[in-house]
Write an enzyme that holds these catalytic residues in place. Structure first.
Site, PDB file in Angstrom:
ATOM      1  N   HIS A   1       0.837  -1.207   0.000  1.00  0.00           N
ATOM      2  CA  HIS A   1       0.000   0.000   0.000  1.00  0.00           C
ATOM      3  C   HIS A   1       0.873   1.259   0.000  1.00  0.00           C
ATOM      4  O   HIS A   1       0.657   2.183  -0.778  1.00  0.00           O
ATOM      5  CB  HIS A   1      -0.925  -0.033   1.226  1.00  0.00           C
ATOM      6  CG  HIS A   1      -1.688   1.231   1.463  1.00  0.00           C
ATOM      7  ND1 HIS A   1      -3.005   1.388   1.092  1.00  0.00           N
ATOM      8  CD2 HIS A   1      -1.311   2.415   2.017  1.00  0.00           C
ATOM      9  CE1 HIS A   1      -3.399   2.614   1.411  1.00  0.00           C
ATOM     10  NE2 HIS A   1      -2.395   3.262   1.984  1.00  0.00           N
ATOM     11  N   GLU A   2       1.881   1.270   0.871  1.00  0.00           N
ATOM     12  CA  GLU A   2       2.737   2.465   0.976  1.00  0.00           C
ATOM     13  C   GLU A   2       3.577   2.655  -0.293  1.00  0.00           C
ATOM     14  O   GLU A   2       3.734   3.773  -0.781  1.00  0.00           O
ATOM     15  CB  GLU A   2       3.631   2.374   2.223  1.00  0.00           C
ATOM     16  CG  GLU A   2       2.867   2.333   3.550  1.00  0.00           C
ATOM     17  CD  GLU A   2       1.944   3.527   3.767  1.00  0.00           C
ATOM     18  OE1 GLU A   2       2.213   4.606   3.211  1.00  0.00           O
ATOM     19  OE2 GLU A   2       0.929   3.363   4.472  1.00  0.00           O
TER      20      GLU A   2
ATOM     21  N   GLU B   1      -6.104   6.861  -1.406  1.00  0.00           N
ATOM     22  CA  GLU B   1      -6.012   5.696  -0.528  1.00  0.00           C
ATOM     23  C   GLU B   1      -6.558   4.446  -1.208  1.00  0.00           C
ATOM     24  O   GLU B   1      -5.985   3.362  -1.099  1.00  0.00           O
ATOM     25  CB  GLU B   1      -6.749   5.952   0.786  1.00  0.00           C
ATOM     26  CG  GLU B   1      -6.105   7.006   1.666  1.00  0.00           C
ATOM     27  CD  GLU B   1      -4.647   6.727   1.967  1.00  0.00           C
ATOM     28  OE1 GLU B   1      -4.219   5.561   1.901  1.00  0.00           O
ATOM     29  OE2 GLU B   1      -3.917   7.681   2.247  1.00  0.00           O
TER      30      GLU B   1
HETATM   31 ZN    ZN Z   1      -2.256   5.360   2.484  1.00  0.00          ZN
END
Ligand code: ZN
Length: 277
Positions: free
Chosen positions: A144-145, A202
């Site tokens: 995710h990062e 996100e």
């Molecule tokens: Zn994030």
């Protein structure tokens, strides 16, 4: 002097790029299908240079406080997982082989992780220890990062600030000396690194992170369990970066579940790590 040069280039980038650059798509869509045009008013190289000031500062501070971890079982786990994920980033863009990837592990009871522009990963031991994360779950968070860096979300946020004239003061004060030049880099870093991502960013990071993990041999289902663990652990406390503007727990789990049929075949076919925790 070094900072003066950075800031001068930063200012000229704003002037030049606002005329020359407009919309870009930083990544290929992958099986998860992320394909959104992004407003970019500053070059990647400038963003990398500005955020490197903060990353290096964080590294030095951790070193001075003796909380920098550079060996041992936790570091080795993270190193293995990061190498496997990084090897898959070429699916989304061609230039990541040339990135100067770095991994920083900080011994602190903090539930957080990040990946700064250009592939500068930071993990806190608190996240791994307090949530008792499996390798699959670490891969979900790290994927995710890394996805934020691949999509250049920091560059996009700084570009939005430039478009709204929010950083015009930074550019002006940066011309007046060494101290203000560092200040300029730090202010820019606020937009690149500190301010929360939009929900849309996100969701993009979730999708791309899921595909990276599956291709790297980590079970994509762990993305669901890790977010459930985090929501539980942060109830009633101020949430970490990746929960602050993230879609609500339910929405996020729905979105991840929808993506599973696309990424599960990738996971089945992927070479697996020789051992997993
Ligand atoms: Zn994030």
């Amino acid at each position: 002097m070094q900072y003066q040069v950075v800031s001068f280039k930063f200012i000229s980038s704003i002037a030049v790029c606002s005329l020359l650059l407009a919309c870009a798509n930083t990544t290929r869509s992958g099986v998860v299908g992320i394909n959104r045009s992004q407003l970019m008013l500053i070059s990647s190289a400038e963003v990398d240079r500005l955020s490197a000031v903060s990353y290096n500062e964080q590294y030095q501070q951790a070193k001075e406080k003796h909380v920098l971890v550079t060996s041992g079982p936790t570091y080795d786990r993270l190193k293995t997982i990061s190498n496997r994920l990084i090897a898959q980033t070429g699916v989304f863009r061609d230039d990541t082989r040339q990135w100067n990837w770095q991994l920083t592990l900080i011994n602190a009871p903090i539930l957080n992780a990040s990946c700064a522009p250009g592939g500068k990963i930071t993990f806190y031991t608190g996240l791994i220890d307090q949530l008792n994360l499996t390798d699959d779950e670490i891969a979900a968070v790290m994927g995710h990062e890394i996805a934020h860096a691949l999509r250049e979300h920091g560059r996009e946020r700084l570009s939005q600030a430039i478009a709204q004239n929010a950083v015009s003061n930074i550019a002006l004060t940066a011309t007046s000396g060494y101290g203000s030049a560092i200040n300029a880099a730090n202010q820019a870093a606020q937009y690149i690194l500190v301010l929360p991502n939009s929900r849309q960013n996100e969701s993009e990071a979730d999708a791309i992170g899921l595909e990276l993990a599956a291709r790297a041999g980590y079970n994509p289902q762990a993305a669901i369990s890790v977010w459930q663990k985090m929501i539980k652990a942060t109830q009633g406390k101020s949430p970490p970066e990746f929960l602050s503007t993230h879609p609500s727990g339910e929405t996020r789990i729905e979105q991840l579940t929808e993506l599973m049929p696309a990424v599960e075949p990738l996971y089945r076919e992927s070479p697996k790590p020789s051992s997993k925790h």
